[in-house]
Scaffold this motif. Structure first.
Motif, mmCIF file in Angstrom:
data_model
loop_
_atom_site.group_PDB
_atom_site.id
_atom_site.type_symbol
_atom_site.label_atom_id
_atom_site.label_comp_id
_atom_site.label_asym_id
_atom_site.label_seq_id
_atom_site.Cartn_x
_atom_site.Cartn_y
_atom_site.Cartn_z
ATOM 1 N N THR A 2 72.148 -8.235 8.401
ATOM 2 C CA THR A 2 71.119 -7.384 7.507
ATOM 3 C C THR A 2 69.732 -8.260 8.004
ATOM 4 O OG1 THR A 2 73.614 -6.709 7.124
ATOM 5 C CG2 THR A 2 71.212 -6.408 6.328
ATOM 6 N N TYR A 3 69.808 -8.940 7.266
ATOM 7 C CA TYR A 3 68.422 -10.222 6.585
ATOM 8 C C TYR A 3 68.002 -11.194 7.908
ATOM 9 C CZ TYR A 3 69.350 -8.255 2.245
ATOM 10 O OH TYR A 3 69.374 -7.261 0.859
ATOM 11 N N GLY A 4 68.803 -10.955 9.113
ATOM 12 C CA GLY A 4 68.171 -11.195 10.778
ATOM 13 C C GLY A 4 68.231 -12.699 9.940
ATOM 14 N N VAL A 5 68.930 -14.039 9.336
ATOM 15 C CA VAL A 5 68.760 -15.172 8.758
ATOM 16 C C VAL A 5 69.758 -16.091 9.964
ATOM 17 C CG1 VAL A 5 68.922 -16.686 7.368
ATOM 18 C CG2 VAL A 5 68.611 -14.831 6.498
ATOM 19 N N LEU A 6 69.147 -17.152 10.273
ATOM 20 C CA LEU A 6 70.075 -18.190 11.027
ATOM 21 C C LEU A 6 70.906 -19.044 10.260
ATOM 22 C CD1 LEU A 6 67.602 -19.309 13.539
ATOM 23 C CD2 LEU A 6 69.196 -17.461 13.924
ATOM 24 N N GLU A 7 71.764 -19.195 11.003
ATOM 25 C CA GLU A 7 73.318 -20.518 10.178
ATOM 26 C C GLU A 7 72.321 -21.277 9.502
ATOM 27 O OE1 GLU A 7 76.647 -21.605 8.608
ATOM 28 O OE2 GLU A 7 76.691 -19.543 9.800
ATOM 29 N N ARG A 8 71.516 -21.699 9.892
ATOM 30 C CA ARG A 8 70.676 -23.215 8.602
ATOM 31 C C ARG A 8 70.101 -22.882 7.673
ATOM 32 N NH1 ARG A 8 67.725 -27.913 11.997
ATOM 33 N NH2 ARG A 8 69.311 -28.368 12.339
ATOM 34 N N GLN A 9 69.761 -21.724 8.080
ATOM 35 C CA GLN A 9 69.062 -21.433 6.493
ATOM 36 C C GLN A 9 69.630 -20.171 5.808
ATOM 37 O OE1 GLN A 9 66.577 -18.699 9.288
ATOM 38 N NE2 GLN A 9 64.785 -19.629 8.875
ATOM 39 N N PHE A 10 70.765 -19.824 6.069
ATOM 40 C CA PHE A 10 72.269 -19.196 5.710
ATOM 41 C C PHE A 10 72.821 -20.299 4.881
ATOM 42 C CE2 PHE A 10 75.442 -17.013 4.413
ATOM 43 C CZ PHE A 10 75.398 -15.254 4.588
ATOM 44 N N ARG A 11 72.823 -21.396 4.837
ATOM 45 C CA ARG A 11 73.735 -22.114 4.391
ATOM 46 C C ARG A 11 72.713 -22.855 3.765
ATOM 47 N NH1 ARG A 11 78.708 -24.824 5.975
ATOM 48 N NH2 ARG A 11 78.778 -23.528 7.630
ATOM 49 N N THR A 12 71.980 -22.943 3.490
ATOM 50 C CA THR A 12 70.281 -23.277 3.161
ATOM 51 C C THR A 12 70.006 -22.321 1.427
ATOM 52 O OG1 THR A 12 69.364 -24.835 4.414
ATOM 53 C CG2 THR A 12 68.624 -24.943 2.622
ATOM 54 N N LEU A 13 70.523 -21.302 2.073
ATOM 55 C CA LEU A 13 69.863 -20.227 0.745
ATOM 56 C C LEU A 13 70.812 -19.918 0.089
ATOM 57 C CD1 LEU A 13 67.109 -19.457 0.288
ATOM 58 C CD2 LEU A 13 68.237 -17.378 1.109
ATOM 59 N N PHE A 14 72.630 -20.647 0.713
ATOM 60 C CA PHE A 14 73.884 -19.894 -0.051
ATOM 61 C C PHE A 14 73.611 -21.893 -1.098
ATOM 62 C CE2 PHE A 14 78.077 -20.884 -1.333
ATOM 63 C CZ PHE A 14 78.459 -18.933 -1.568
ATOM 64 N N GLY A 15 73.085 -22.567 -0.725
ATOM 65 C CA GLY A 15 72.798 -23.841 -1.420
ATOM 66 C C GLY A 15 72.039 -23.611 -2.614
ATOM 67 N N LYS A 16 71.265 -23.507 -2.252
ATOM 68 C CA LYS A 16 69.928 -22.725 -4.036
ATOM 69 C C LYS A 16 70.768 -21.973 -4.278
ATOM 70 C CE LYS A 16 65.949 -23.628 -0.974
ATOM 71 N NZ LYS A 16 64.239 -23.047 -0.360
ATOM 72 N N ALA A 17 71.688 -21.256 -4.310
ATOM 73 C CA ALA A 17 72.027 -19.494 -5.077
ATOM 74 C C ALA A 17 73.014 -20.873 -6.069
ATOM 75 C CB ALA A 17 72.222 -19.017 -4.041
ATOM 76 N N SER A 18 73.786 -21.128 -4.825
ATOM 77 C CA SER A 18 74.906 -22.440 -5.893
ATOM 78 C C SER A 18 74.351 -22.764 -7.312
ATOM 79 C CB SER A 18 75.906 -23.281 -5.182
ATOM 80 O OG SER A 18 77.016 -22.301 -3.991
ATOM 81 N N ALA A 19 73.411 -23.190 -7.062
ATOM 82 C CA ALA A 19 72.874 -24.453 -7.809
ATOM 83 C C ALA A 19 72.062 -23.973 -9.242
ATOM 84 C CB ALA A 19 71.872 -25.475 -6.946
ATOM 85 N N LYS A 20 71.564 -22.454 -9.380
ATOM 86 C CA LYS A 20 71.473 -21.914 -10.086
ATOM 87 C C LYS A 20 71.980 -21.396 -10.620
ATOM 88 C CE LYS A 20 68.244 -18.798 -8.906
ATOM 89 N NZ LYS A 20 67.247 -18.630 -9.310
ATOM 90 N N GLN A 21 71.500 -20.622 -12.264
ATOM 91 C CA GLN A 21 72.815 -20.413 -13.585
ATOM 92 C C GLN A 21 73.084 -18.985 -12.906
ATOM 93 O OE1 GLN A 21 70.994 -21.059 -16.708
ATOM 94 N NE2 GLN A 21 71.583 -22.809 -17.353
ATOM 95 N N GLY A 22 73.977 -18.504 -13.398
ATOM 96 C CA GLY A 22 74.623 -17.390 -12.507
ATOM 97 C C GLY A 22 75.386 -17.463 -12.044
ATOM 98 N N ILE A 23 75.810 -15.701 -11.013
ATOM 99 C CA ILE A 23 76.786 -15.221 -10.479
ATOM 100 C C ILE A 23 75.965 -16.174 -9.019
ATOM 101 C CG2 ILE A 23 78.033 -13.901 -9.625
ATOM 102 C CD1 ILE A 23 77.510 -11.881 -11.898
#
Length: 202
Positions: free
Chosen positions: A61-82
């Motif tokens: 859907t977003y046209g994101v590659l695996e490494r970018q996807f994983r990096t972005l998820f890591g940033k999301a995990s480090a942020k406050q919230g859901i």
């Protein structure tokens, strides 16, 4: 895995959703691709398979590659919230996605191409990185010498009323503002982010 460049209808049929936009093939054949068609019996999917499919849907859907996807998820995990909601907000804040949301390009792949070819500026500076993360207040615009491009003018003319309240659009200047990160309820994509979170939590 390199970015997918194959038949988009095949992928849309795999997920049974028009993830690349309106698709006549999907409308006619609303069942998974394969030589046996709708008659092929498919066994019950495992929990892992369902989670992986949801992850693949988000990547396509977003046209994101695996490494970018994983990096972005890591940033999301480090942020406050859901985590899942943070993740979708970060995906929405990508420059190529916002160019698409603003209507400067009719598809995300088209938006990626405009950004890569230096037709887009952020706060007055040319940015040619589609994955560039925008922050609230950033101004996204069509480069002055690119405003006459037929692809851009055609897309903007077909643009509907701004339906995303986290973005502002100035039609006269061909520029928009990333006002804030969107709320989950305002993101139209049918992605079950909780399944992606469960997948990465294993």
């Amino acid at each position: 895995m390199a970015r997918y460049t194959g038949p988009k209808s095949k992928i849309a049929r795999k997920f049974r959703e028009p993830i690349f936009g309106p698709d006549k093939a999907l409308e006619k054949k609303n069942y998974p691709p394969g030589q046996h068609g709708p008659s092929k019996r498919r066994g019950k999917q495992s929990e892992y398979a369902i989670q992986l499919l949801e992850k693949q849907k988000a990547k396509y859907t977003y046209g994101v590659l695996e490494r970018q996807f994983r990096t972005l998820f890591g940033k999301a995990s480090a942020k406050q919230g859901i985590t899942g909601e943070n993740f979708l907000r970060l995906l929405e804040a990508r420059l190529d996605n916002v160019v698409y949301r603003l209507g400067i390009a009719p598809t995300r792949s088209g938006a990626r191409q405009l950004v890569s070819h230096k037709h887009i500026t952020v706060n007055g500076e040319v940015v040619n990185i589609p994955s560039y993360s925008l922050r609230p207040g950033d101004v996204i615009a069509v480069r002055e010498r690119s405003k006459s491009l037929e692809a851009i003018s055609t897309s903007v003319e077909g643009r509907k009323i701004n339906k995303f309240n986290w973005l502002e659009w100035n039609a006269n200047e061909l520029q928009g503002t990333f006002v804030t990160f969107p709320e989950r309820a305002d993101i139209p994509e049918n992605i079950k982010e909780n399944l992606i979170v469960e997948l990465y939590s294993k």
